[in-house]
Design a protein around this motif. Structure first.
Motif, PDB file in Angstrom:
ATOM      1  N   THR A  17     148.773 -63.600 -10.124  1.00 48.66           N
ATOM      2  CA  THR A  17     147.958 -62.781  -9.126  1.00 48.66           C
ATOM      3  C   THR A  17     149.026 -61.605  -8.706  1.00 48.66           C
ATOM      4  O   THR A  17     150.278 -61.872  -8.676  1.00 48.66           O
ATOM      5  CB  THR A  17     147.520 -63.226  -8.052  1.00 48.66           C
ATOM      6  OG1 THR A  17     148.301 -63.842  -7.293  1.00 48.66           O
ATOM      7  CG2 THR A  17     146.257 -64.449  -8.566  1.00 48.66           C
ATOM      8  N   SER A  21     147.970 -62.218  -2.548  1.00 45.34           N
ATOM      9  CA  SER A  21     146.367 -61.903  -2.724  1.00 45.34           C
ATOM     10  C   SER A  21     145.666 -63.316  -3.398  1.00 45.34           C
ATOM     11  O   SER A  21     144.588 -63.039  -3.897  1.00 45.34           O
ATOM     12  CB  SER A  21     146.134 -60.743  -3.503  1.00 45.34           C
ATOM     13  OG  SER A  21     146.901 -60.616  -4.654  1.00 45.34           O
ATOM     14  N   LYS A  23     144.471 -65.840  -2.032  1.00 42.20           N
ATOM     15  CA  LYS A  23     143.129 -66.252  -1.635  1.00 42.20           C
ATOM     16  C   LYS A  23     142.036 -65.592  -1.600  1.00 42.20           C
ATOM     17  O   LYS A  23     141.084 -66.091  -1.972  1.00 42.20           O
ATOM     18  CB  LYS A  23     143.315 -66.496   0.041  1.00 42.20           C
ATOM     19  CG  LYS A  23     144.402 -67.705   0.609  1.00 42.20           C
ATOM     20  CD  LYS A  23     144.219 -67.742   1.994  1.00 42.20           C
ATOM     21  CE  LYS A  23     145.387 -68.755   2.497  1.00 42.20           C
ATOM     22  NZ  LYS A  23     145.404 -68.956   3.850  1.00 42.20           N
ATOM     23  N   LYS A  24     142.209 -64.309  -1.865  1.00 42.99           N
ATOM     24  CA  LYS A  24     141.164 -63.406  -2.277  1.00 42.99           C
ATOM     25  C   LYS A  24     140.790 -63.527  -3.611  1.00 42.99           C
ATOM     26  O   LYS A  24     139.518 -63.542  -3.959  1.00 42.99           O
ATOM     27  CB  LYS A  24     141.637 -61.820  -1.800  1.00 42.99           C
ATOM     28  CG  LYS A  24     141.713 -61.627  -0.505  1.00 42.99           C
ATOM     29  CD  LYS A  24     139.971 -61.421   0.035  1.00 42.99           C
ATOM     30  CE  LYS A  24     140.123 -60.997   1.572  1.00 42.99           C
ATOM     31  NZ  LYS A  24     138.862 -61.152   2.324  1.00 42.99           N
ATOM     32  N   GLU A  27     138.761 -66.662  -3.977  1.00 39.60           N
ATOM     33  CA  GLU A  27     137.341 -66.614  -3.304  1.00 39.60           C
ATOM     34  C   GLU A  27     136.596 -65.662  -4.465  1.00 39.60           C
ATOM     35  O   GLU A  27     135.473 -65.916  -4.760  1.00 39.60           O
ATOM     36  CB  GLU A  27     137.448 -65.777  -2.406  1.00 39.60           C
ATOM     37  CG  GLU A  27     137.815 -66.584  -0.962  1.00 39.60           C
ATOM     38  CD  GLU A  27     138.000 -65.717   0.217  1.00 39.60           C
ATOM     39  OE1 GLU A  27     137.603 -64.580   0.285  1.00 39.60           O
ATOM     40  OE2 GLU A  27     138.672 -66.229   1.321  1.00 39.60           O
ATOM     41  N   ARG A  28     137.210 -64.643  -5.039  1.00 37.80           N
ATOM     42  CA  ARG A  28     136.359 -63.939  -6.014  1.00 37.80           C
ATOM     43  C   ARG A  28     135.968 -64.641  -7.392  1.00 37.80           C
ATOM     44  O   ARG A  28     135.105 -64.639  -7.861  1.00 37.80           O
ATOM     45  CB  ARG A  28     137.148 -62.707  -6.566  1.00 37.80           C
ATOM     46  CG  ARG A  28     137.273 -61.728  -5.412  1.00 37.80           C
ATOM     47  CD  ARG A  28     138.168 -60.256  -5.729  1.00 37.80           C
ATOM     48  NE  ARG A  28     138.433 -59.622  -4.311  1.00 37.80           N
ATOM     49  CZ  ARG A  28     139.386 -59.485  -4.051  1.00 37.80           C
ATOM     50  NH1 ARG A  28     140.574 -59.467  -4.427  1.00 37.80           N
ATOM     51  NH2 ARG A  28     139.565 -58.658  -3.016  1.00 37.80           N
ATOM     52  N   GLY A  80     142.870 -58.100  -8.198  1.00 38.35           N
ATOM     53  CA  GLY A  80     144.087 -58.825  -7.833  1.00 38.35           C
ATOM     54  C   GLY A  80     144.520 -59.598  -8.687  1.00 38.35           C
ATOM     55  O   GLY A  80     145.935 -60.206  -8.748  1.00 38.35           O
TER      56      GLY A  80
END
Length: 180
Positions: A17, A21, A23-24, A27-28, A80
């Motif tokens: 990644t 980023s 964690k984002k 989540e995605r 990301g």
């Protein structure tokens, strides 16, 4: 999570990644029903005026996905995501024992002091049989008067030092470690 895939063909892969980023992206991936794993550890950061406990990725810039190799393309359009980790031009497979080791490390990242000694030498493969890291497969090392275990994630070329009482360890025979 999308478990309609044939679980027999699913394997663990590492997704690279953009920095900071993870964690984002995680989540995605969950929003896209991708079975993903992001190992995190709690750490205390101190500024001049305060202390704060943060959850940071255990391995920066990596998320692990459990899917069929042919479906890895589904991760690339996610914002990301940079690429799939490759080895010899093919997606690198992460062994289940390495994922389990990451789970154990991320569930309890406290250091443990050395207590009783067992008969292990540097380079011996060990299993943690007691305490919060129970089930962890690692390699024992010695540095001066301290004993530590090193958790290797060979697929990523990473390792972590963890202080664990040697009384919590059991020496593995080479054939036991290969099976894991």
């Amino acid at each position: 999570m999308n478990f309609s895939q044939n679980q027999d063909k699913c394997e663990w892969f590492a997704i690279f990644t953009k920095p900071r980023s993870e964690k984002k992206v995680y989540e995605r991936m969950q929003q896209h029903e991708i079975h993903a794993f992001l190992p995190v550890v709690k750490t205390v950061r101190q500024w001049s005026d305060r202390k704060k406990t943060l959850e940071l990725p255990l391995i920066p810039s990596y998320i692990f996905v459990y899917m069929e190799e042919k479906d890895l393309y589904k991760t690339l359009p996610i914002q990301g995501t940079v690429s799939v980790l490759k080895h010899l031009g093919k997606p690198a497979r992460i062994r289940p024992v390495e994922i389990e080791n990451l789970r154990i490390l991320s569930s309890n990242s406290e250091s443990h002091e050395v207590s009783n000694c067992i008969n292990v030498t540097a380079g011996d493969d060990v299993e943690v049989i007691n305490g919060p890291f129970m089930g962890l497969i690692a390699t024992c090392i010695k540095e001066g008067s301290n004993h530590r275990v090193v958790v290797k994630i060979d697929s990523l070329g990473s390792c972590f030092n963890v202080n664990i009482p040697l009384s919590f360890l059991r020496k593995l025979e080479k054939k036991e470690f290969i099976k894991a």
